[in-house]
Design a protein around this motif. Structure first.
Motif, mmCIF file in Angstrom:
data_model
loop_
_atom_site.group_PDB
_atom_site.id
_atom_site.type_symbol
_atom_site.label_atom_id
_atom_site.label_comp_id
_atom_site.label_asym_id
_atom_site.label_seq_id
_atom_site.Cartn_x
_atom_site.Cartn_y
_atom_site.Cartn_z
ATOM 1 N N ILE A 241 0.834 -1.196 0.000
ATOM 2 C CA ILE A 241 0.000 0.000 0.000
ATOM 3 C C ILE A 241 0.870 1.247 0.000
ATOM 4 C CG2 ILE A 241 -1.844 -1.206 1.201
ATOM 5 C CD1 ILE A 241 -1.041 0.221 3.736
ATOM 6 N N LYS A 242 0.253 2.349 -0.375
ATOM 7 C CA LYS A 242 0.945 3.628 -0.384
ATOM 8 C C LYS A 242 0.729 4.305 0.961
ATOM 9 C CE LYS A 242 0.026 4.159 -5.333
ATOM 10 N NZ LYS A 242 -0.653 4.975 -6.363
ATOM 11 N N GLY A 243 1.807 4.423 1.737
ATOM 12 C CA GLY A 243 1.655 4.963 3.073
ATOM 13 C C GLY A 243 1.185 3.885 4.031
ATOM 14 N N MET A 244 0.880 4.261 5.259
ATOM 15 C CA MET A 244 0.491 3.307 6.277
ATOM 16 C C MET A 244 -1.001 3.338 6.558
ATOM 17 S SD MET A 244 3.230 1.650 7.118
ATOM 18 C CE MET A 244 3.611 1.750 5.364
ATOM 19 N N THR A 245 -1.772 4.004 5.694
ATOM 20 C CA THR A 245 -3.213 4.111 5.911
ATOM 21 C C THR A 245 -3.976 3.828 4.627
ATOM 22 O OG1 THR A 245 -2.882 5.793 7.628
ATOM 23 C CG2 THR A 245 -5.089 5.594 6.715
ATOM 24 N N LEU A 246 -5.064 3.049 4.754
ATOM 25 C CA LEU A 246 -5.967 2.742 3.652
ATOM 26 C C LEU A 246 -7.362 3.259 3.990
ATOM 27 C CD1 LEU A 246 -5.163 -0.996 2.834
ATOM 28 C CD2 LEU A 246 -4.863 0.909 1.265
ATOM 29 N N GLN A 247 -8.074 3.705 2.984
ATOM 30 C CA GLN A 247 -9.459 4.104 3.200
ATOM 31 C C GLN A 247 -10.279 3.722 1.979
ATOM 32 O OE1 GLN A 247 -11.104 8.365 3.529
ATOM 33 N NE2 GLN A 247 -11.021 7.685 5.665
ATOM 34 N N GLY A 248 -11.458 3.201 2.221
ATOM 35 C CA GLY A 248 -12.324 2.803 1.120
ATOM 36 C C GLY A 248 -13.695 2.424 1.617
ATOM 37 N N THR A 249 -14.530 1.931 0.713
ATOM 38 C CA THR A 249 -15.879 1.495 1.066
ATOM 39 C C THR A 249 -15.820 0.082 1.614
ATOM 40 O OG1 THR A 249 -16.872 2.879 -0.651
ATOM 41 C CG2 THR A 249 -18.205 1.081 0.220
ATOM 42 N N GLY A 250 -16.028 -0.029 2.909
ATOM 43 C CA GLY A 250 -16.033 -1.326 3.563
ATOM 44 C C GLY A 250 -17.422 -1.676 4.036
ATOM 45 N N SER A 251 -17.574 -2.860 4.592
ATOM 46 C CA SER A 251 -18.892 -3.303 5.029
ATOM 47 C C SER A 251 -18.806 -4.051 6.345
ATOM 48 C CB SER A 251 -19.541 -4.196 3.965
ATOM 49 O OG SER A 251 -18.805 -5.396 3.819
ATOM 50 N N VAL A 252 -19.927 -4.088 7.036
ATOM 51 C CA VAL A 252 -20.104 -4.953 8.199
ATOM 52 C C VAL A 252 -21.278 -5.871 7.901
ATOM 53 C CG1 VAL A 252 -20.860 -5.063 10.600
ATOM 54 C CG2 VAL A 252 -19.087 -3.439 9.929
ATOM 55 N N VAL A 253 -21.068 -7.160 8.114
ATOM 56 C CA VAL A 253 -22.092 -8.169 7.874
ATOM 57 C C VAL A 253 -22.388 -8.880 9.185
ATOM 58 C CG1 VAL A 253 -22.655 -10.308 6.665
ATOM 59 C CG2 VAL A 253 -21.406 -8.512 5.483
ATOM 60 N N SER A 254 -23.668 -9.034 9.484
ATOM 61 C CA SER A 254 -24.106 -9.796 10.658
ATOM 62 C C SER A 254 -25.017 -10.911 10.173
ATOM 63 C CB SER A 254 -24.844 -8.888 11.641
ATOM 64 O OG SER A 254 -25.337 -9.635 12.741
ATOM 65 N N THR A 255 -24.659 -12.153 10.475
ATOM 66 C CA THR A 255 -25.430 -13.293 9.979
ATOM 67 C C THR A 255 -25.728 -14.270 11.099
ATOM 68 O OG1 THR A 255 -23.509 -14.643 9.437
ATOM 69 C CG2 THR A 255 -24.293 -13.145 7.741
ATOM 70 N N THR A 256 -26.832 -14.984 10.951
ATOM 71 C CA THR A 256 -27.149 -16.123 11.805
ATOM 72 C C THR A 256 -27.619 -17.255 10.918
ATOM 73 O OG1 THR A 256 -29.445 -15.430 12.134
ATOM 74 C CG2 THR A 256 -27.824 -14.643 13.739
ATOM 75 N N GLY A 257 -27.390 -18.473 11.371
ATOM 76 C CA GLY A 257 -27.788 -19.631 10.578
ATOM 77 C C GLY A 257 -26.936 -20.821 10.947
ATOM 78 N N GLN A 258 -26.491 -21.537 9.947
ATOM 79 C CA GLN A 258 -25.617 -22.691 10.146
ATOM 80 C C GLN A 258 -24.545 -22.684 9.069
ATOM 81 O OE1 GLN A 258 -27.403 -26.605 11.165
ATOM 82 N NE2 GLN A 258 -26.280 -27.360 9.382
ATOM 83 N N PHE A 259 -23.289 -22.605 9.510
ATOM 84 C CA PHE A 259 -22.162 -22.465 8.591
ATOM 85 C C PHE A 259 -21.116 -23.519 8.936
ATOM 86 C CE2 PHE A 259 -24.133 -18.458 9.642
ATOM 87 C CZ PHE A 259 -24.504 -17.962 8.404
ATOM 88 N N ASP A 260 -20.574 -24.172 7.917
ATOM 89 C CA ASP A 260 -19.587 -25.224 8.116
ATOM 90 C C ASP A 260 -18.259 -24.825 7.486
ATOM 91 O OD1 ASP A 260 -21.633 -26.624 9.222
ATOM 92 O OD2 ASP A 260 -21.827 -28.107 7.608
ATOM 93 N N LEU A 261 -17.191 -24.962 8.253
ATOM 94 C CA LEU A 261 -15.839 -24.795 7.707
ATOM 95 C C LEU A 261 -15.361 -26.154 7.237
ATOM 96 C CD1 LEU A 261 -13.276 -23.128 7.200
ATOM 97 C CD2 LEU A 261 -12.541 -23.740 9.505
ATOM 98 N N THR A 262 -15.082 -26.272 5.941
ATOM 99 C CA THR A 262 -14.706 -27.554 5.373
ATOM 100 C C THR A 262 -13.462 -27.413 4.496
ATOM 101 O OG1 THR A 262 -16.097 -27.262 3.418
ATOM 102 C CG2 THR A 262 -17.099 -28.323 5.318
#
Length: 266
Positions: A241-262
Motif C-alpha cells: 500500500i501507499k503509506g500506512m493508511t488505507l481508506q475505502g468502502t467497507g462493510s459490516v455483515v451480521s449473519t445467523t444460521g448454520q455455517f460449516d468450515l470444510t
C-alpha cells in the motif's frame, strides 16, 4: 475446530492407524497439540477437516465481520506476485482483503487474491484468497489454523463490531500492528460475501482449499460505509500500500444460521 473435537477425531483415526501413528484421545487431550519439534501428520489434519468427515462437520451458528476489499496498486504487482507461493498463480484482478471477525473470539486477517489451477470448482478468473497474516485471540483457532497452514499468531485484539460502528486494534507483544475503524453510510451498495470465497492455505507444500459453506441462512444484514485501516511498517504486507493508511468502502455483515468450515482437495 476446537481442541475437544480434534481430540475426538484423533481417537477415532487411531483405531485404524495404530498407536504408532497417532496418540489416543486421552493423551491428545492431556498433552499440548504443539509439543516442541512435533506436529500432527499432514494427512491426519487434512482428513479431520474434510467435508462431512465421519458425519461431524466444523460448524458455527453466526458471525459478525467487518471487511475492506481494495485493488492492489498496479506499480506493485511484482511485489504482489512475490507474496504468493509458487503453487498459486496471479489472479485476473489482484485484490487486497482486510477482515475482522468478532467480537468475543477475534480473528483479524490480511489476504490477497490468488488463482489455483487445482481448484476445479472456482472460476480461475475470480479465484480465492491467500492469507498473509491472521491474528487470533482463541487458542483453539490458533491450534487448528496452524495445523492446516494458516499464518495465525496469538494477538491482543480489542474493539467491537456491529452494524452501527466498528473499531478493532490488533497488537503483538504490546505493539500495534493494525487498526480498523468503520462508520456506516446511508446509501446502499450491492451486497458481497468475500468471506465465503475459498481460502488457499499451504502445509508441507500442499494446498488446502478451505471453504465456509452456508447450510442454513436465517438472517443476514449488511451495511456499507467508510473504513479506515492503519498498519505498522513492520507488517509484511505494508509495502503493498501507499503509506500506512488505507481508506475505502467497507462493510459490516451480521449473519445467523448454520455455517460449516470444510476442506476440499479440488
Amino acid at each position: 475446530m476446537n481442541r475437544r473435537a480434534f481430540g475426538k477425531r484423533v481417537s477415532i483415526l487411531s483405531i485404524g492407524a495404530g498407536a504408532a501413528v497417532v496418540a489416543p484421545a486421552a493423551q491428545a487431550m492431556r498433552a499440548p497439540l504443539f509439543a516442541p519439534g512435533t506436529m500432527w501428520p499432514s494427512w491426519l489434519v487434512r482428513a479431520c477437516y474434510n467435508e462431512d468427515f465421519l458425519g461431524v462437520p466444523q460448524r458455527f451458528p453466526s458471525y459478525k465481520m467487518a471487511s475492506l476489499v481494495l485493488p492492489a496498486p498496479p506499480e506493485r504487482l511484482a511485489l504482489y506476485r512475490s507474496m504468493l507461493p509458487k503453487q498459486l498463480d496471479m489472479p485476473a484482478v489482484p485484490l487486497l482483503y482486510i477482515s475482522a471477525l468478532g467480537p468475543g473470539d477475534f480473528e483479524v486477517a490480511v489476504s490477497i487474491r490468488a488463482s489455483f489451477k487445482g481448484d476445479r470448482k472456482t472460476d480461475p478468473r475470480s479465484g480465492g484468497w491467500y492469507p498473509l497474516t491472521m491474528g487470533v485471540t482463541a487458542d483453539s483457532a490458533l491450534q487448528g489454523g496452524l495445523l492446516l497452514g494458516y499464518p495465525k499468531y496469538k494477538a491482543e485484539i480489542t474493539g467491537d463490531i456491529s452494524l452501527a460502528s466498528a473499531h478493532v486494534v490488533v497488537k503483538k507483544q504490546g505493539v500495534e500492528q493494525l487498526g480498523l475503524r468503520w462508520a456506516p453510510e446511508s446509501e446502499p451498495v450491492a451486497e458481497s460475501s468475500p468471506e465465503l470465497d475459498p481460502f488457499y492455505v499451504l502445509r508441507d507444500g500442499l494446498v488446502n482449499i478451505m471453504e465456509t459453506k452456508v447450510r442454513r441462512l436465517d438472517t443476514r444484514e449488511q451495511r456499507n460505509g467508510v473504513m479506515t485501516v492503519s498498519c505498522s511498517a513492520q507488517e509484511p504486507w505494508a509495502e503493498l500500500i501507499k503509506g500506512m493508511t488505507l481508506q475505502g468502502t467497507g462493510s459490516v455483515v451480521s449473519t445467523t444460521g448454520q455455517f460449516d468450515l470444510t476442506r476440499r482437495s479440488r
